[in-house]
Design an enzyme around this catalytic site. Structure first.
Site, short mmCIF file in Angstrom:
data_model
loop_
_atom_site.label_atom_id
_atom_site.label_comp_id
_atom_site.label_asym_id
_atom_site.label_seq_id
_atom_site.Cartn_x
_atom_site.Cartn_y
_atom_site.Cartn_z
N HIS A 1 -7.03 15.83 -11.44
CA HIS A 1 -6.23 14.90 -10.64
C HIS A 1 -5.31 14.02 -11.46
O HIS A 1 -4.72 13.08 -10.91
CB HIS A 1 -7.13 13.99 -9.81
CG HIS A 1 -7.95 14.70 -8.79
ND1 HIS A 1 -7.55 14.86 -7.49
CD2 HIS A 1 -9.15 15.31 -8.89
CE1 HIS A 1 -8.47 15.52 -6.83
NE2 HIS A 1 -9.46 15.81 -7.66
N LYS B 1 -1.09 1.26 -2.37
CA LYS B 1 -1.80 2.17 -3.27
C LYS B 1 -2.40 1.31 -4.38
O LYS B 1 -2.08 0.12 -4.48
CB LYS B 1 -0.85 3.21 -3.86
CG LYS B 1 0.47 2.61 -4.39
CD LYS B 1 1.42 3.68 -4.90
CE LYS B 1 2.24 4.34 -3.81
NZ LYS B 1 2.04 5.77 -3.69
N ARG B 2 -3.29 1.90 -5.19
CA ARG B 2 -3.82 1.14 -6.31
C ARG B 2 -2.68 0.63 -7.18
O ARG B 2 -1.63 1.28 -7.30
CB ARG B 2 -4.76 2.04 -7.13
CG ARG B 2 -6.08 2.31 -6.45
CD ARG B 2 -6.86 1.05 -6.22
NE ARG B 2 -7.34 0.50 -7.47
CZ ARG B 2 -8.59 0.61 -7.91
NH1 ARG B 2 -9.50 1.23 -7.18
NH2 ARG B 2 -8.94 0.08 -9.07
N LYS C 1 0.88 10.91 4.55
CA LYS C 1 0.45 10.15 5.74
C LYS C 1 1.64 9.40 6.35
O LYS C 1 1.82 9.40 7.56
CB LYS C 1 -0.65 9.15 5.36
CG LYS C 1 -1.95 9.82 4.91
CD LYS C 1 -2.88 8.84 4.20
CE LYS C 1 -3.93 9.61 3.41
NZ LYS C 1 -4.58 8.79 2.36
N THR D 1 -1.07 11.19 -1.75
CA THR D 1 -1.40 11.67 -0.41
C THR D 1 -0.93 10.66 0.63
O THR D 1 -0.68 11.02 1.78
CB THR D 1 -2.92 11.90 -0.25
OG1 THR D 1 -3.61 10.77 -0.79
CG2 THR D 1 -3.36 13.15 -0.98
N LYS E 1 2.74 3.72 -11.16
CA LYS E 1 3.15 3.74 -9.75
C LYS E 1 4.33 2.78 -9.49
O LYS E 1 4.94 2.78 -8.44
CB LYS E 1 1.96 3.39 -8.85
CG LYS E 1 0.85 4.44 -8.89
CD LYS E 1 -0.33 4.04 -8.02
CE LYS E 1 -1.53 4.96 -8.18
NZ LYS E 1 -1.42 6.21 -7.40
C1 26Q Z 1 -13.09 8.10 -15.11
C2 26Q Z 1 -14.05 7.79 -16.06
C3 26Q Z 1 -14.80 6.66 -15.95
C4 26Q Z 1 -14.61 5.82 -14.86
C5 26Q Z 1 -13.66 6.12 -13.90
C6 26Q Z 1 -12.90 7.26 -14.04
C7 26Q Z 1 -11.90 7.59 -13.01
C8 26Q Z 1 -12.13 7.23 -11.68
C9 26Q Z 1 -11.22 7.53 -10.69
C10 26Q Z 1 -10.73 8.27 -13.31
C11 26Q Z 1 -9.82 8.57 -12.30
C12 26Q Z 1 -10.06 8.21 -10.99
C13 26Q Z 1 -9.15 8.50 -9.88
C14 26Q Z 1 -8.12 9.27 -9.93
C15 26Q Z 1 -7.28 9.48 -8.75
O1 26Q Z 1 -7.50 8.91 -7.69
N1 26Q Z 1 -6.26 10.33 -8.85
C16 26Q Z 1 -5.40 10.59 -7.73
O2 26Q Z 1 -5.89 11.72 -7.05
C17 26Q Z 1 -5.17 11.97 -5.86
C18 26Q Z 1 -5.83 13.13 -5.14
O3 26Q Z 1 -5.62 14.32 -5.82
C19 26Q Z 1 -3.72 12.25 -6.17
O4 26Q Z 1 -3.02 12.38 -4.97
C20 26Q Z 1 -3.11 11.13 -7.00
O5 26Q Z 1 -1.83 11.46 -7.41
C21 26Q Z 1 -3.99 10.85 -8.21
O6 26Q Z 1 -3.52 9.70 -8.91
#
Ligand code: 26Q
Length: 849
Positions: free
Chosen positions: A359, A559-560, A671, A667, A565
């Protein structure tokens, strides 16, 4: 329950509610509080759900279907009640029952907490995929963690983000079933004792390890009705309720924190999005999920198939990013240790069964663990990773003799770190990105060595969203509008939206579309007025979202908060508009309502400063009478799924402005567009495919540097944001304002100077403006002018919006799931067997007789 009239059904459901009010809560209906009524109402609905759930699971067992297991550290399901009612096809029935009780559906729905068991896109995607799996009757299971506290509640105090615990489990939750009989033991630490299995391969036992008990809570995931709606299971593991996890000996020796470490393992979701943190407890969480889920999967396999030989045929495991990547060594280990499978076969089975979705390409989000950390906590799994890596590197050096650089780049363990993406790629048969652009970056750039080494392994599965939650549930009026024109087919086949094209020029259709948008804006304004008033630095209310009314252009970025972003770019544009209006109130022809929402990871300083900037701007803009007749800006606190369901239907303009090449898919973009917003966006992630579907003609607000251009620019190292600052007076003025005229206290002054320096000087020797904010700002500014031009002619705007909706057919998770089913899992649907359904129903009904 087709043969009895709706009225009879309503009476029956009401009887059940009354029954539960007395038998579970000890109150009669007249005395029931909202809390009581909500609970009894949900468990009454559960009666029907349980019949379909039992029948779905019995069918999957009887047909011996190949199943897919979706393992994810995050799920963001949103509230269950309203979605379940819709998916059960019970909306009318529920209205009738409630009419008899004097309660309303909205009050019940908003009573329910929104489970925030995820950070953002990745977790929400997992939930959309589960909805589609259920609706399409695929045999599937979801596995996650039941965090006691989900993503924190965000409050803004004097412009600063404060994190508060998200207590979603304060009251008993009717949508989860505790399953004590299915608890699993997970082993950590200890000393390894070596042995061999019957094939002469090394296996390992443990001594002096600790055992953590994982208890599953099952949540029913309801598919949209076909003849019988399927109900899938989402299993969420918790270590909280197992008293044995408490270490009394540590407590007695005064180590209070350590005594409770394992009871609190699943307490908190790590609030990092697209950022790695490398904490020991996170690793424990990840392994807990992996090990407990694998035990459950294997256990289920044996109940149905009796031998391990068919495992590779009957089971598929999808890992949502690398967070559950430890399934690879753990599955190899379990197969060898518990089922006497040889090393070679265990490895072969694992690779056949597992697949991995990436992702992110952000370096800071690619998971790595220190090898000592892993070898201490998971000594046996570490040995397997080492052995895997050894064999893998041998293959690599056979193919590229003497190429040391290749070996270093591809190695799973390098520089004392275990790279989870490399482990996942080696251990899985398919690796997919989440949009065409993202997948091609994975294949041709980030994982180029691997894609050359493993031809055919890297594929694309473009993300989607479920139209059941994001249209049918979130936007009832627009759903009606669609159904009136297209029939109900779009609910389970979103490509039907294509037929909307022929209505785009129709004045009646345009008018109706604009009226619906207007009503949705009014609904949002009401919500914001109540829940999100605009405050000054002392907390005094200084403005309201209703000041501009629903005629204003609703311009939304939710979004976050992340540098890539580029909320910062949006805010700089806002400063530019503010300054123009300040000079000349007639410089802008339309009213603009700008909304922004999103959480910053608690340790992400720049993101927190961006929120501070947003708050300061909101204060400034809304309190200035020269400006606030034309421009309003509100930062929405604690953005979550429930809020998204209200905000998105009200948006005119969707901000999708990430640095090209960095947003894997997005995503929210989908929406918004399916709810009739136009996108102002870069050619990034799924924006690219959305533009292609909508066609360039109806995609008017594309702007910014392309991925390739930025690759070039980085390579040449020639980007100099100062030049832009020097040459563009509007941008210079906005930057100067940021640095010198906005702050109201020392803390803000420091924050805004830092943001200023980030773009013009760079931090700690890094390049300035790493996300090309100033580079794209001018184009963004000009494109925003085009937005205003188009918005003036409402019917034209509507025509564009309808074309955008019509182009969203491809972006349903139904389509994504079909692609996973075909390209990755090779599974087929397994709808409830009518015979089985009848047996379950008869057995259930017999008790009632
Ligand atoms: C990793 C290691 C330790 C702690 C946390 C993490 C961690 C947690 C969450 C790393 C990444 C995330 C989240 C990533 C994320 O939400 N990516 C998004 O995924 C969506 C679904 O595929 C995409 O639409 C977005 O573009 C992408 O940013």
């Amino acid at each position: 329950m087709a043969n009895i009239s709706l009225e009879q059904q309503a009476d029956s459901l009401l009887r059940t509610i009354k029954h539960f009010l007395i038998t579970r809560l000890g109150v009669v209906i007249e005395k029931a509080s909202l809390e009581d009524f909500y609970y009894a109402f949900c468990i009454a609905l559960r009666e029907e759900i349980m019949i379909n759930w039992t029948a779905t699971q019995a069918t999957i067992e009887q047909k011996k279907a190949r199943t897919v297991n979706y393992i994810s550290m995050e799920f963001l399901p949103g509230r269950f009640l309203s979605n379940n009612i819709i998916n059960m096809g019970d909306s009318e029935l529920v209205q009738r029952v409630l009419a008899k009780t004097g309660r309303t559906l909205p009050e019940l729905i908003s009573y329910e907490p929104d489970p925030g068991l995820g950070n953002g896109g990745l977790g929400r995607l997992a939930s959309c995929l589960m909805d589609s799996l259920a609706t399409l009757n695929y045999p599937a299971f979801g596995y996650g963690l039941r965090y006691q506290y989900g993503i924190f509640d965000q409050e803004i105090w004097n412009g600063v983000q404060i994190e508060r615990p998200d207590c979603w489990l304060l009251n008993e939750n009717p949508w989860q079933y505790r399953r004590d009989a299915k608890a699993a033991n997970v082993y950590f630490g200890g000393r390894v004792i070596h042995a061999t299995n019957s094939h002469g391969d090394d296996i390992t036992h443990l001594e002096d390890h600790e055992i953590v008990r994982a208890l599953p809570y099952e949540v029913p995931i309801i598919g949209y009705p076909s003849s019988h709606y399927s109900v899938l299971t989402l299993k969420l593991w918790s270590t909280k309720e197992s008293p044995r996890n408490f270490e009394l000996q540590r407590f007695n020796s005064g180590q209070l924190g350590q005594a409770g470490e394992n009871t609190s393992l699943t307490d908190v979701l790590y609030p990092n999005d697209n950022h790695e943190i490398g904490k020991r407890i996170r690793l424990k969480q990840e392994f807990l999920l992996v090990s407990a889920s694998l035990q459950n999967i294997i256990h289920r396999h044996f109940r149905i198939h009796k031998d391990i030989g068919s495992f590779a045929d009957k089971v598929r495991i999808q890992t949502n990013d690398t967070h559950p990547a430890l399934v690879i060594p753990e599955l190899v280990r379990l197969l060898m240790h518990d089922y006497d499978v040889s090393w070679k076969d265990a490895w072969e089975i694992t690779r056949t069964v597992c697949s991995y979705t990436n992702h992110t390409i952000l370096k800071e989000a690619l998971e790595e663990w220190n090898e000592h950390r892993i070898s201490h906590l998971l000594p046996r799994q570490f040995l397997i990773i080492q052995k895997l890596n050894g064999e893998f590197l041998k293959e690599v050096s056979n193919k590229y003799p003497g190429n040391v650089e290749k070996l270093q780049q591809m190695s799973i363990i390098e520089g004392g770190q275990v790279r989870m993406a490399n482990l996942s790629i080696v251990g899985c048969h398919k690796v997919n990105g989440v949009s065409a652009l993202h997948s091609s970056i994975l294949k041709n750039s980030l994982f180029r060595d691997f894609s050359e080494f493993y031809p055919g392994k890297f594929i694309n599965v473009t993300n989607g969203v479920t139209q059941r939650r994001w249209l049918l549930n979130a936007n009832p009026m627009l759903s009606e509008f669609l159904t009136k024109r297209l029939g109900k087919g779009w609910i389970t086949n979103l490509t039907e939206l294509r037929k909307l094209k022929s209505y785009a020029q129709d004045p009646e259709t345009q008018k109706e579309f604009l009226e619906i948008k207007r009503k949705n804006k009014e609904r949002l304004i009401d919500c914001l007025t109540k829940e999100n008033p605009i405050r000054d630095s002392h907390g005094k209310i200084i403005g309201n979202s209703h000041s501009l009314g629903p005629d204003a252009l609703f311009d939304v970025q939710i979004k976050r908060i992340h540098e890539y972003k580029r909320q910062f770019m949006n805010l700089l544009h806002l400063i530019m508009v503010f300054q123009e209006l300040k000079e000349d109130q007639s410089s802008r022809k339309i009213k603009r309502m700008v909304l922004m929402g999103g959480k910053a990871a608690p340790g992400y300083e720049t993101a927190k400063r961006i929120i501070q900037l947003a708050s300061a701007l909101s204060r400034k803009i809304n309190s200035d009478p020269d400006v606030n007749q034309k421009l309003c800006f509100n930062f929405i606190e604690s953005y979550n799924v429930s809020k998204a369901q209200i905000i998105i239907p009200a948006a005119d303009l969707s901000e999708q402005i990430s640095t090209a090449g960095m947003e894997a898919s997005g995503t929210g973009n989908m929406k918004f567009a399916m709810n009739g917003a136009l996108t102002i966006g870069t050619d990034d992630g799924a924006n690219v495919e959305m533009r292609e579907e909508v066609t360039d003609t109806w995609w008017p607000f594309l702007f910014g540097a392309s991925t390739e251009e930025l690759v070039e620019l980085r390579k040449k190292g020639s980007y100099n944001p100062k030049e832009i600052y020097n040459h563009n007076p509007k941008i210079r003025k906005a930057m100067d304002f940021l640095k010198d005229h906005l702050a109201q206290n020392e803390n803000e002054a420091h924050s805004f100077r830092s943001l200023h320096a980030l773009l013009l000087e760079g931090f700690y020797g890094d390049n300035p403006d790493p996300f090309f904010v100033l580079k794209d700002l001018e184009d963004y500014y000009n494109t925003q002018k085009k937005v205003e031009e188009l918005y003036i002619t409402q019917s034209k705007w509507a025509e564009y919006a309808i074309h955008n909706m019509a182009g969203m057919g491809k972006f349903s998770t139904d389509e994504s799931i079909h692609n996973y089913a075909k390209l990755v899992w090779e599974i087929t649907p397994c709808p409830i067997d009518p015979e089985i359904y009848k047996t379950v129903l008869d057995e259930y009904s017999a008790i009632l007789k």
